[in-house]
Write a protein that holds these residues in place. Structure first.
Motif, PDB file in Angstrom:
ATOM      1  N   ILE A 102       5.601  60.674  53.033  1.00 33.38           N
ATOM      2  CA  ILE A 102       4.367  61.382  52.702  1.00 33.38           C
ATOM      3  C   ILE A 102       3.654  61.732  54.006  1.00 33.38           C
ATOM      4  O   ILE A 102       3.209  60.850  54.738  1.00 33.38           O
ATOM      5  CB  ILE A 102       3.470  60.518  51.805  1.00 33.38           C
ATOM      6  N   VAL A 103       3.568  63.020  54.297  1.00 33.53           N
ATOM      7  CA  VAL A 103       2.982  63.490  55.555  1.00 33.53           C
ATOM      8  C   VAL A 103       1.523  63.853  55.331  1.00 33.53           C
ATOM      9  O   VAL A 103       1.191  64.647  54.434  1.00 33.53           O
ATOM     10  CB  VAL A 103       3.756  64.712  56.091  1.00 33.53           C
ATOM     11  N   LEU A 104       0.642  63.273  56.151  1.00 31.41           N
ATOM     12  CA  LEU A 104      -0.788  63.564  56.071  1.00 31.41           C
ATOM     13  C   LEU A 104      -1.383  63.525  57.469  1.00 31.41           C
ATOM     14  O   LEU A 104      -0.725  63.119  58.426  1.00 31.41           O
ATOM     15  CB  LEU A 104      -1.487  62.579  55.130  1.00 31.41           C
ATOM     16  N   ASP A 105      -2.634  63.952  57.591  1.00 29.66           N
ATOM     17  CA  ASP A 105      -3.276  63.934  58.901  1.00 29.66           C
ATOM     18  C   ASP A 105      -4.110  62.667  59.070  1.00 29.66           C
ATOM     19  O   ASP A 105      -4.038  61.749  58.248  1.00 29.66           O
ATOM     20  CB  ASP A 105      -4.104  65.201  59.129  1.00 29.66           C
ATOM     21  N   LEU A 176       3.694  59.088  56.925  1.00 31.64           N
ATOM     22  CA  LEU A 176       3.849  59.591  58.293  1.00 31.64           C
ATOM     23  C   LEU A 176       2.649  60.457  58.625  1.00 31.64           C
ATOM     24  O   LEU A 176       2.337  61.398  57.883  1.00 31.64           O
ATOM     25  CB  LEU A 176       5.141  60.402  58.423  1.00 31.64           C
ATOM     26  N   ARG A 177       1.958  60.149  59.733  1.00 31.09           N
ATOM     27  CA  ARG A 177       0.759  60.890  60.118  1.00 31.09           C
ATOM     28  C   ARG A 177       1.066  61.892  61.226  1.00 31.09           C
ATOM     29  O   ARG A 177       1.764  61.560  62.182  1.00 31.09           O
ATOM     30  CB  ARG A 177      -0.345  59.926  60.573  1.00 31.09           C
ATOM     31  N   THR A 178       0.508  63.084  61.082  1.00 32.79           N
ATOM     32  CA  THR A 178       0.661  64.079  62.130  1.00 32.79           C
ATOM     33  C   THR A 178      -0.263  63.731  63.291  1.00 32.79           C
ATOM     34  O   THR A 178      -1.300  63.084  63.092  1.00 32.79           O
ATOM     35  CB  THR A 178       0.317  65.484  61.617  1.00 32.79           C
ATOM     36  N   PRO A 179       0.081  64.152  64.518  1.00 31.22           N
ATOM     37  CA  PRO A 179      -0.817  63.904  65.652  1.00 31.22           C
ATOM     38  C   PRO A 179      -2.161  64.591  65.435  1.00 31.22           C
ATOM     39  O   PRO A 179      -2.252  65.608  64.740  1.00 31.22           O
ATOM     40  CB  PRO A 179      -0.061  64.524  66.842  1.00 31.22           C
ATOM     41  N   VAL A 180      -3.197  64.040  66.040  1.00 37.69           N
ATOM     42  CA  VAL A 180      -4.538  64.608  65.924  1.00 37.69           C
ATOM     43  C   VAL A 180      -4.537  66.039  66.454  1.00 37.69           C
ATOM     44  O   VAL A 180      -3.950  66.345  67.486  1.00 37.69           O
ATOM     45  CB  VAL A 180      -5.556  63.748  66.709  1.00 37.69           C
ATOM     46  N   ARG A 181      -5.179  66.946  65.702  1.00 43.20           N
ATOM     47  CA  ARG A 181      -5.333  68.356  66.059  1.00 43.20           C
ATOM     48  C   ARG A 181      -3.998  69.107  66.135  1.00 43.20           C
ATOM     49  O   ARG A 181      -3.832  70.011  66.946  1.00 43.20           O
ATOM     50  CB  ARG A 181      -6.090  68.500  67.386  1.00 43.20           C
ATOM     51  N   HIS A 182      -3.079  68.712  65.295  1.00 46.42           N
ATOM     52  CA  HIS A 182      -1.805  69.428  65.215  1.00 46.42           C
ATOM     53  C   HIS A 182      -1.500  69.759  63.758  1.00 46.42           C
ATOM     54  O   HIS A 182      -0.454  69.411  63.232  1.00 46.42           O
ATOM     55  CB  HIS A 182      -0.678  68.591  65.831  1.00 46.42           C
ATOM     56  N   CYS A 183      -2.441  70.484  63.131  1.00 44.89           N
ATOM     57  CA  CYS A 183      -2.275  70.836  61.722  1.00 44.89           C
ATOM     58  C   CYS A 183      -1.086  71.771  61.509  1.00 44.89           C
ATOM     59  O   CYS A 183      -0.582  71.893  60.393  1.00 44.89           O
ATOM     60  CB  CYS A 183      -3.546  71.470  61.171  1.00 44.89           C
ATOM     61  N   GLU A 184      -0.616  72.429  62.586  1.00 43.55           N
ATOM     62  CA  GLU A 184       0.517  73.338  62.442  1.00 43.55           C
ATOM     63  C   GLU A 184       1.804  72.607  62.065  1.00 43.55           C
ATOM     64  O   GLU A 184       2.783  73.231  61.639  1.00 43.55           O
ATOM     65  CB  GLU A 184       0.740  74.130  63.746  1.00 43.55           C
ATOM     66  N   LEU A 185       1.796  71.276  62.197  1.00 46.69           N
ATOM     67  CA  LEU A 185       2.975  70.487  61.841  1.00 46.69           C
ATOM     68  C   LEU A 185       3.057  70.218  60.340  1.00 46.69           C
ATOM     69  O   LEU A 185       4.031  69.646  59.865  1.00 46.69           O
ATOM     70  CB  LEU A 185       2.965  69.159  62.610  1.00 46.69           C
ATOM     71  N   LEU A 190       0.079  76.657  55.651  1.00 44.75           N
ATOM     72  CA  LEU A 190       0.473  78.034  55.362  1.00 44.75           C
ATOM     73  C   LEU A 190       0.289  78.354  53.881  1.00 44.75           C
ATOM     74  O   LEU A 190      -0.038  79.484  53.509  1.00 44.75           O
ATOM     75  CB  LEU A 190       1.932  78.255  55.774  1.00 44.75           C
ATOM     76  N   ILE A 191       0.499  77.347  53.036  1.00 50.13           N
ATOM     77  CA  ILE A 191       0.264  77.524  51.603  1.00 50.13           C
ATOM     78  C   ILE A 191      -1.215  77.762  51.340  1.00 50.13           C
ATOM     79  O   ILE A 191      -1.596  78.628  50.541  1.00 50.13           O
ATOM     80  CB  ILE A 191       0.772  76.303  50.815  1.00 50.13           C
ATOM     81  N   TRP A 192      -2.069  76.985  52.016  1.00 48.71           N
ATOM     82  CA  TRP A 192      -3.512  77.184  51.859  1.00 48.71           C
ATOM     83  C   TRP A 192      -3.902  78.602  52.249  1.00 48.71           C
ATOM     84  O   TRP A 192      -4.720  79.244  51.585  1.00 48.71           O
ATOM     85  CB  TRP A 192      -4.299  76.196  52.716  1.00 48.71           C
ATOM     86  N   GLY A 228       9.655  77.244  50.272  1.00 53.15           N
ATOM     87  CA  GLY A 228      10.787  77.140  51.190  1.00 53.15           C
ATOM     88  C   GLY A 228      10.982  78.344  52.080  1.00 53.15           C
ATOM     89  O   GLY A 228      11.803  78.310  53.001  1.00 53.15           O
ATOM     90  N   LYS A 229      10.263  79.435  51.835  1.00 52.48           N
ATOM     91  CA  LYS A 229      10.443  80.647  52.608  1.00 52.48           C
ATOM     92  C   LYS A 229       9.951  80.437  54.036  1.00 52.48           C
ATOM     93  O   LYS A 229       8.760  80.372  54.310  1.00 52.48           O
ATOM     94  CB  LYS A 229       9.672  81.794  51.956  1.00 52.48           C
ATOM     95  N   GLY A 230      10.884  80.282  54.950  1.00 57.55           N
ATOM     96  CA  GLY A 230      10.540  80.124  56.363  1.00 57.55           C
ATOM     97  C   GLY A 230      10.035  78.750  56.719  1.00 57.55           C
ATOM     98  O   GLY A 230       9.550  78.523  57.815  1.00 57.55           O
ATOM     99  N   ARG A 231      10.146  77.788  55.781  1.00 50.68           N
ATOM    100  CA  ARG A 231       9.646  76.442  56.056  1.00 50.68           C
ATOM    101  C   ARG A 231      10.760  75.427  55.828  1.00 50.68           C
ATOM    102  O   ARG A 231      11.553  75.561  54.915  1.00 50.68           O
ATOM    103  CB  ARG A 231       8.451  76.107  55.139  1.00 50.68           C
TER     104      ARG A 231
END
Length: 234
Positions: A102-105, A176-185, A190-192, A228-231
């Motif tokens: 589960i990926v979150l910020d 699993l947490r993404t690094p701070v200020r890396h929402c592009e991960l 992109l869905i939002w 899944g398109k491009g992701r």
């Protein structure tokens, strides 16, 4: 590593949509007879929370949409740990069909410590510090100042465990947490962008109930083929 072990990758995030959400530019009739009258300001705000995967798109039953109490700020000012943890435990986890990552910020409400790993800090009263030390059988003198007591606490701090991680682990999942200020991960960003863009294009009444209906209509469009398109999940 997790993908090789058969884990599904689940992405979650929060966003917001205003009642007066609209595009910056639009085509208008030459006489402006049917031009929408966009109200001044942003209006009331909807807070939106969802989760998705490459295989499923947005996961059925994981939507949470509610009206913000204030018009100012962003979704991080409206969400709190009680709301998030209730959604996480009672909507997301039951909807997961396979062991998942589960990926979150690092939003604060994603990182609520368990009671066992929460320790006093310098903002707490001296009596609270003393009580914690007593509960953990750590000696101190009644004359010890707060800085001295806090140093003792810091030396005996347990390893931090977050409630999200504990709930996930209990159900066979990993957080699993993404690094701070890396929402592009997080591809849900992109869905939002897609959902909010379509809501803006189709928002003609500027009524909160209609905007909410548009949000749910866009949810239904985010299938596995769209996600899944491009992701990639892994």
């Amino acid at each position: 590593m997790y993908c090789d072990q058969g884990y599904e990758v689940v992405y979650l995030d929060e966003t917001w949509v205003n009642k007066n959400h609209s595009t910056d530019f639009m085509w208008l009739p030459s006489d402006s007879s049917d031009a929408p009258k966009i109200p001044y300001g942003m209006g009331k705000r909807l807070i939106v929370l969802h989760a998705g995967t490459t295989k499923e798109g947005l996961i059925k039953g994981c939507d949470l949409v509610f009206v913000a109490k204030t018009k100012d700020g962003d979704n991080h000012n409206e969400m709190n740990s009680d709301v998030f943890l209730d959604w996480f435990e009672n909507q997301l986890l039951p909807a997961l069909k396979a062991p998942s990552v589960i990926v979150l910020d690092n939003a604060s409400y994603h990182n609520t410590k368990t009671e066992q790993t929460t320790t006093p800090n310098m903002n707490n009263r001296k009596a609270v510090m003393q009580e914690w030390l007593q509960q953990h059988h750590i000696t101190f003198a009644q004359s010890d100042t707060k800085p001295v007591l806090y140093e003792k606490i810091k030396r005996h701090k347990p390893q931090i465990v977050y409630q999200t991680d504990e709930l996930a682990h209990q159900n066979g999942h990993v957080v699993l947490r993404t690094p701070v200020r890396h929402c592009e991960l997080n591809p849900i960003e992109l869905i939002w962008a897609q959902i909010k863009g379509n809501v803006a294009k189709n928002n003609t009444t500027f009524k909160l109930t209609d905007v909410k209906a548009l949000v749910f209509r866009e949810f239904d469009k985010i299938t596995s083929s769209v996600w899944g398109k491009g992701r990639k999940s892994c």
